[in-house]
Design a protein around this motif. Structure first.
Motif, mmCIF file in Angstrom:
data_model
loop_
_atom_site.group_PDB
_atom_site.id
_atom_site.type_symbol
_atom_site.label_atom_id
_atom_site.label_comp_id
_atom_site.label_asym_id
_atom_site.label_seq_id
_atom_site.Cartn_x
_atom_site.Cartn_y
_atom_site.Cartn_z
ATOM 1 N N UNK A 31 0.815 -1.225 0.000
ATOM 2 C CA UNK A 31 0.000 0.000 0.000
ATOM 3 C C UNK A 31 0.845 1.270 0.000
ATOM 4 N N UNK A 32 2.069 1.155 -0.483
ATOM 5 C CA UNK A 32 2.928 2.337 -0.612
ATOM 6 C C UNK A 32 3.445 2.877 0.697
ATOM 7 N N UNK A 33 3.344 2.076 1.776
ATOM 8 C CA UNK A 33 3.775 2.560 3.085
ATOM 9 C C UNK A 33 4.951 1.735 3.623
ATOM 10 N N UNK A 34 5.617 2.304 4.606
ATOM 11 C CA UNK A 34 6.770 1.645 5.226
ATOM 12 C C UNK A 34 6.278 0.579 6.195
ATOM 13 N N UNK A 35 6.862 -0.605 6.105
ATOM 14 C CA UNK A 35 6.490 -1.699 7.009
ATOM 15 C C UNK A 35 7.737 -2.324 7.623
ATOM 16 N N UNK A 36 7.615 -2.743 8.881
ATOM 17 C CA UNK A 36 8.714 -3.456 9.540
ATOM 18 C C UNK A 36 9.801 -2.571 10.116
ATOM 19 N N UNK A 37 9.710 -1.278 9.870
ATOM 20 C CA UNK A 37 10.703 -0.338 10.411
ATOM 21 C C UNK A 37 10.073 0.384 11.597
ATOM 22 N N UNK A 38 10.734 0.324 12.764
ATOM 23 C CA UNK A 38 10.131 0.916 13.961
ATOM 24 C C UNK A 38 11.167 1.678 14.786
ATOM 25 N N UNK A 39 10.725 2.163 15.935
ATOM 26 C CA UNK A 39 11.572 3.022 16.772
ATOM 27 C C UNK A 39 12.770 2.296 17.388
ATOM 28 N N UNK A 40 12.794 0.971 17.296
ATOM 29 C CA UNK A 40 13.928 0.234 17.892
ATOM 30 C C UNK A 40 15.227 0.453 17.111
ATOM 31 N N UNK A 41 15.130 0.973 15.899
ATOM 32 C CA UNK A 41 16.319 1.281 15.102
ATOM 33 C C UNK A 41 16.848 2.678 15.478
ATOM 34 N N UNK A 42 17.033 2.864 16.754
ATOM 35 C CA UNK A 42 17.355 4.212 17.248
ATOM 36 C C UNK A 42 18.784 4.661 16.941
ATOM 37 N N UNK A 43 19.672 3.738 16.543
ATOM 38 C CA UNK A 43 21.053 4.102 16.210
ATOM 39 C C UNK A 43 21.259 4.294 14.713
ATOM 40 N N UNK A 44 20.184 4.183 13.958
ATOM 41 C CA UNK A 44 20.280 4.252 12.500
ATOM 42 C C UNK A 44 20.732 5.645 12.041
ATOM 43 N N UNK A 45 21.782 5.664 11.186
ATOM 44 C CA UNK A 45 22.315 6.926 10.655
ATOM 45 C C UNK A 45 22.118 7.045 9.148
ATOM 46 N N UNK A 63 13.582 8.527 14.036
ATOM 47 C CA UNK A 63 14.992 8.135 13.867
ATOM 48 C C UNK A 63 15.855 9.378 14.106
ATOM 49 N N UNK A 64 16.057 9.692 15.368
ATOM 50 C CA UNK A 64 16.720 10.949 15.727
ATOM 51 C C UNK A 64 18.181 11.031 15.279
ATOM 52 N N UNK A 65 18.831 9.880 15.098
ATOM 53 C CA UNK A 65 20.245 9.891 14.697
ATOM 54 C C UNK A 65 20.439 9.784 13.187
ATOM 55 N N UNK A 66 19.339 9.701 12.453
ATOM 56 C CA UNK A 66 19.439 9.550 10.996
ATOM 57 C C UNK A 66 20.021 10.815 10.360
ATOM 58 N N UNK A 67 21.058 10.611 9.533
ATOM 59 C CA UNK A 67 21.733 11.725 8.859
ATOM 60 C C UNK A 67 21.462 11.728 7.352
ATOM 61 N N UNK A 68 21.404 10.538 6.769
ATOM 62 C CA UNK A 68 21.219 10.436 5.317
ATOM 63 C C UNK A 68 20.006 9.562 5.005
ATOM 64 N N UNK A 69 19.136 10.102 4.126
ATOM 65 C CA UNK A 69 17.918 9.373 3.747
ATOM 66 C C UNK A 69 17.784 9.361 2.229
#
Length: 268
Positions: A31-45, A63-69
């Motif tokens: 349905x064009x949405x993100x699935x399986x990605x949640x707040x537990x990936x808190x170190x993701x950059x 994802x507060x530590x995310x730098x590149x998307x």
């Protein structure tokens, strides 16, 4: 492959808290949405979801530590305000190949205060008149748009930046191998010169002491020689006295014998 399965595969027996980079390119969104990605990936950059048929960012976790998307080649047309709320520290955002048409859609990115690079290549918005000037005026925090700054200088990619960092490290290593700085060498030379002067002073003092010792030694030897000569003279004198005494004794005995002989003659 569905996004949820792709995420499980990418974990590689790690917990979500240990993951700093996640690449989900070319998987399928339901349905064009993100699935399986949640707040537990808190170190993701770094997160890449290129060509996953994504149309909405509504289910993007915090994802507060995310730098590149990376969101290129999807069907996103709006809803970009979610990024400032969920990923406030983004510095790089790639939206190329999406359905973004007008400046009002991009205006939502003003709240991404740390954003330095934005890519809208192959979006309809790039066909607008004065597109680049308008974006740079709208998003004054960014330095690069579609890979170039306002003076058309190309942005360094991540690999080049890593290489530059590596070159700086190599230069530091070469400097360390080359030796200490010039000032340090000059200080060492001055210390060596001072040590040499001290050694010379010690040598001079030693030579003067040596000369004094030699003079004392010579005087001592001369005195010994004189003493030996005097002893020899005394020995000679004593020898002569003994010889004289022996000769005197012999003469006395001779006289005595002569007197006895004269007496015998008179008796006759």
């Amino acid at each position: 492959m569905e996004m949820k399965k792709k995420i499980n595969l990418e974990l590689r027996n790690r917990s979500p808290e240990e993951v700093t980079e996640l690449v989900l390119d070319n998987c399928l969104c339901v349905n064009g949405e993100i699935e399986g990605l949640n707040d537990t990936f808190k170190e993701l950059e770094f997160l890449s979801m290129a060509n996953v048929e994504l149309s909405s960012l509504a289910r993007l976790p915090s994802l507060n530590k995310l730098r590149k998307l990376e969101l290129s080649d999807n069907i996103i047309s709006g809803g970009l305000e979610v990024l400032a709320e969920k990923c406030p520290n983004l510095t790089y955002l790639n939206l190329s190949g999406n359905k973004i048409k007008d400046l009002s859609t991009v205006e939502a990115l003003q709240n991404l205060k740390n954003l330095k690079s934005l890519d809208l290549f192959n979006c309809e918005i790039t066909n607008l008149e004065d597109y680049r000037e308008s974006i740079f005026e709208l998003l004054q925090q960014i330095t690069y748009l579609d890979g170039f700054d306002q003076e058309d200088n190309e942005a360094p990619d991540s690999e080049e930046e890593d290489d530059e960092d590596g070159d700086e490290d190599d230069e530091e290593e070469e400097e360390n191998e080359a030796g200490p700085p010039e000032g340090y060498e000059e200080e060492e030379e001055e210390e060596e010169e001072e040590d040499e002067d001290d050694d010379e002073d010690e040598d001079e003092a030693g030579s003067e002491l040596g000369e004094g010792e030699e003079e004392v030694g010579l005087s001592y030897l001369m005195k010994e020689e004189i003493q030996d000569e005097e002893d020899d003279d005394d020995y000679v004198e004593e020898g002569e006295e003994e010889e004289e005494e022996e000769e005197g004794g012999l003469r006395g005995e001779k006289r005595k014998r002569d007197a006895e002989d004269d007496g015998e003659e008179e008796d006759d």
